[in-house]
Design a protein around this motif. Structure first.
Motif, PDB file in Angstrom:
ATOM      1  N   GLN A  74       0.827  -1.200   0.000  1.00 32.37           N
ATOM      2  CA  GLN A  74       0.000   0.000   0.000  1.00 32.37           C
ATOM      3  C   GLN A  74       0.864   1.253   0.000  1.00 32.37           C
ATOM      4  OE1 GLN A  74      -2.843  -1.525  -1.021  1.00 32.37           O
ATOM      5  NE2 GLN A  74      -3.770   0.208   0.013  1.00 32.37           N
ATOM      6  N   LYS A  75       1.945   1.233   0.751  1.00 31.49           N
ATOM      7  CA  LYS A  75       2.839   2.383   0.776  1.00 31.49           C
ATOM      8  C   LYS A  75       3.481   2.596  -0.596  1.00 31.49           C
ATOM      9  CE  LYS A  75       4.109   2.728   5.640  1.00 31.49           C
ATOM     10  NZ  LYS A  75       5.231   2.773   6.610  1.00 31.49           N
ATOM     11  N   VAL A  76       3.870   1.493  -1.250  1.00 31.92           N
ATOM     12  CA  VAL A  76       4.466   1.600  -2.576  1.00 31.92           C
ATOM     13  C   VAL A  76       3.459   2.175  -3.555  1.00 31.92           C
ATOM     14  CG1 VAL A  76       5.437   0.308  -4.507  1.00 31.92           C
ATOM     15  CG2 VAL A  76       6.138  -0.235  -2.186  1.00 31.92           C
ATOM     16  N   ARG A  77       2.201   1.700  -3.480  1.00 30.38           N
ATOM     17  CA  ARG A  77       1.161   2.218  -4.370  1.00 30.38           C
ATOM     18  C   ARG A  77       0.954   3.719  -4.136  1.00 30.38           C
ATOM     19  NH1 ARG A  77      -2.083  -1.104  -7.249  1.00 30.38           N
ATOM     20  NH2 ARG A  77      -3.649   0.547  -7.362  1.00 30.38           N
ATOM     21  N   ASN A  78       0.899   4.138  -2.876  1.00 32.90           N
ATOM     22  CA  ASN A  78       0.714   5.553  -2.572  1.00 32.90           C
ATOM     23  C   ASN A  78       1.871   6.389  -3.108  1.00 32.90           C
ATOM     24  OD1 ASN A  78      -1.670   4.981  -1.251  1.00 32.90           O
ATOM     25  ND2 ASN A  78      -0.737   4.925   0.779  1.00 32.90           N
ATOM     26  N   LEU A  79       3.073   5.851  -2.972  1.00 32.97           N
ATOM     27  CA  LEU A  79       4.256   6.550  -3.461  1.00 32.97           C
ATOM     28  C   LEU A  79       4.201   6.706  -4.969  1.00 32.97           C
ATOM     29  CD1 LEU A  79       7.042   7.756  -2.841  1.00 32.97           C
ATOM     30  CD2 LEU A  79       7.993   5.459  -3.060  1.00 32.97           C
ATOM     31  N   TRP A  80       3.833   5.604  -5.663  1.00 35.91           N
ATOM     32  CA  TRP A  80       3.744   5.666  -7.123  1.00 35.91           C
ATOM     33  C   TRP A  80       2.696   6.669  -7.574  1.00 35.91           C
ATOM     34  CZ3 TRP A  80       7.421   4.624  -9.974  1.00 35.91           C
ATOM     35  CH2 TRP A  80       8.203   3.477  -9.835  1.00 35.91           C
ATOM     36  N   THR A  81       1.537   6.652  -6.941  1.00 35.12           N
ATOM     37  CA  THR A  81       0.474   7.558  -7.345  1.00 35.12           C
ATOM     38  C   THR A  81       0.924   9.002  -7.226  1.00 35.12           C
ATOM     39  OG1 THR A  81      -1.202   5.975  -6.614  1.00 35.12           O
ATOM     40  CG2 THR A  81      -1.907   8.244  -6.919  1.00 35.12           C
ATOM     41  N   THR A  82       1.623   9.310  -6.149  1.00 28.36           N
ATOM     42  CA  THR A  82       2.113  10.667  -5.943  1.00 28.36           C
ATOM     43  C   THR A  82       3.114  11.070  -7.012  1.00 28.36           C
ATOM     44  OG1 THR A  82       1.814  10.448  -3.560  1.00 28.36           O
ATOM     45  CG2 THR A  82       3.305  12.177  -4.312  1.00 28.36           C
ATOM     46  N   LEU A  83       4.072  10.196  -7.291  1.00 29.89           N
ATOM     47  CA  LEU A  83       5.096  10.523  -8.272  1.00 29.89           C
ATOM     48  C   LEU A  83       4.539  10.570  -9.688  1.00 29.89           C
ATOM     49  CD1 LEU A  83       8.138   8.452  -6.959  1.00 29.89           C
ATOM     50  CD2 LEU A  83       7.783  10.920  -6.840  1.00 29.89           C
ATOM     51  N   LEU A  84       3.696   9.600 -10.025  1.00 27.97           N
ATOM     52  CA  LEU A  84       3.199   9.531 -11.397  1.00 27.97           C
ATOM     53  C   LEU A  84       2.274  10.692 -11.712  1.00 27.97           C
ATOM     54  CD1 LEU A  84       2.558   5.703 -11.792  1.00 27.97           C
ATOM     55  CD2 LEU A  84       4.586   7.046 -12.322  1.00 27.97           C
ATOM     56  N   SER A  85       1.623  11.258 -10.710  1.00 24.42           N
ATOM     57  CA  SER A  85       0.755  12.408 -10.962  1.00 24.42           C
ATOM     58  C   SER A  85       1.569  13.567 -11.518  1.00 24.42           C
ATOM     59  CB  SER A  85       0.046  12.826  -9.676  1.00 24.42           C
ATOM     60  OG  SER A  85       0.962  13.366  -8.746  1.00 24.42           O
ATOM     61  N   GLU A 146       5.788   7.748   5.301  1.00 25.55           N
ATOM     62  CA  GLU A 146       5.284   7.530   6.660  1.00 25.55           C
ATOM     63  C   GLU A 146       3.802   7.858   6.758  1.00 25.55           C
ATOM     64  OE1 GLU A 146       6.960   6.038   8.883  1.00 25.55           O
ATOM     65  OE2 GLU A 146       8.838   6.018   7.757  1.00 25.55           O
ATOM     66  N   GLU A 147       3.236   8.478   5.718  1.00 22.01           N
ATOM     67  CA  GLU A 147       1.803   8.770   5.598  1.00 22.01           C
ATOM     68  C   GLU A 147       1.303   9.677   6.716  1.00 22.01           C
ATOM     69  OE1 GLU A 147       0.026   4.907   5.336  1.00 22.01           O
ATOM     70  OE2 GLU A 147       0.506   4.698   3.216  1.00 22.01           O
TER      71      GLU A 147
END
Length: 201
Positions: A74-85, A146-147
């Motif tokens: 989930q953390k990896v997915r959140n990180l990707w979403t932020t960067l890819l945006s 760390e969300e």
């Protein structure tokens, strides 16, 4: 050594309690069901022949590890979403597509190739993070890894909410630029829509 019936009886007996425990931890019934089923399959596959008396301890260890894997993904997915945006370039034809479908962030235990690809890409992100100014790196890690929310991040960093937002915005765009140089946007990501407001709390 346990018999198939002993294993089956054990799994039937703990399924409901394991689901409640997991659902409480991950706050998602569907994810909890997947996690419990995955843990049960791992127990049967790897330890099904162990003495039945060892099942409770083995299952709890497997369940906890499976939950940790879920949180990590989930953390990896959140990180990707932020960067890819930050890559931008959303199109009407692709607005309903998830850019994360292009990158395998699922369970990497089954596919060595996916495991290697993800490891290499995470290394790219880590190297890009090292190039950021210290305050940008700190804000980015606290917010998106760390969300923590903006207020929590500001308190830890000893700055204003506005400064946190500025540091995060600059970090995201700097990381996206660096990853684009490494060819990440050539993976078909730049044509996928993302939510540029992801992570704002």
């Amino acid at each position: 050594m346990a018999t198939p019936k002993e294993l089956s009886d054990f799994l039937a007996a703990i399924e409901r309690r394991a689901f409640k425990q997991t659902a409480y931890a991950v706050r998602d019934d569907h994810a909890a069901l997947d996690i419990v089923q995955d843990a049960m399959m791992k127990l049967a596959d790897k330890y099904g022949a162990q003495p039945a008396s060892e099942f409770p301890m083995l299952f709890q260890r497997i369940l906890q590890n499976t939950m940790r894997d879920y949180w990590r993904r989930q953390k990896v997915r959140n990180l990707w979403t932020t960067l890819l945006s930050a890559f931008g370039g959303s199109g009407e034809d692709n607005e309903d597509r998830d850019p994360l479908d292009t990158i395998d962030v699922g369970d990497d235990s089954e596919e060595p190739s996916a495991q290697i690809a993800r490891s290499q890409t995470i290394q790219l992100i880590e190297r890009a993070l090292e190039k950021l100014p210290a305050r940008q790196r700190e804000a980015f890690v606290l917010r998106y890894w760390e969300e923590m929310d903006v207020a929590e991040t500001a308190e830890i960093m000893g700055c204003s909410d506005g400064s946190v937002k500025t540091h995060c915005s600059r970090a995201v765009h700097a990381l996206a630029t660096e990853l684009r140089k490494q060819g990440l946007d050539k993976l078909g990501l730049s044509n996928h829509g993302t939510n540029p407001n992801h992570g704002s709390k």
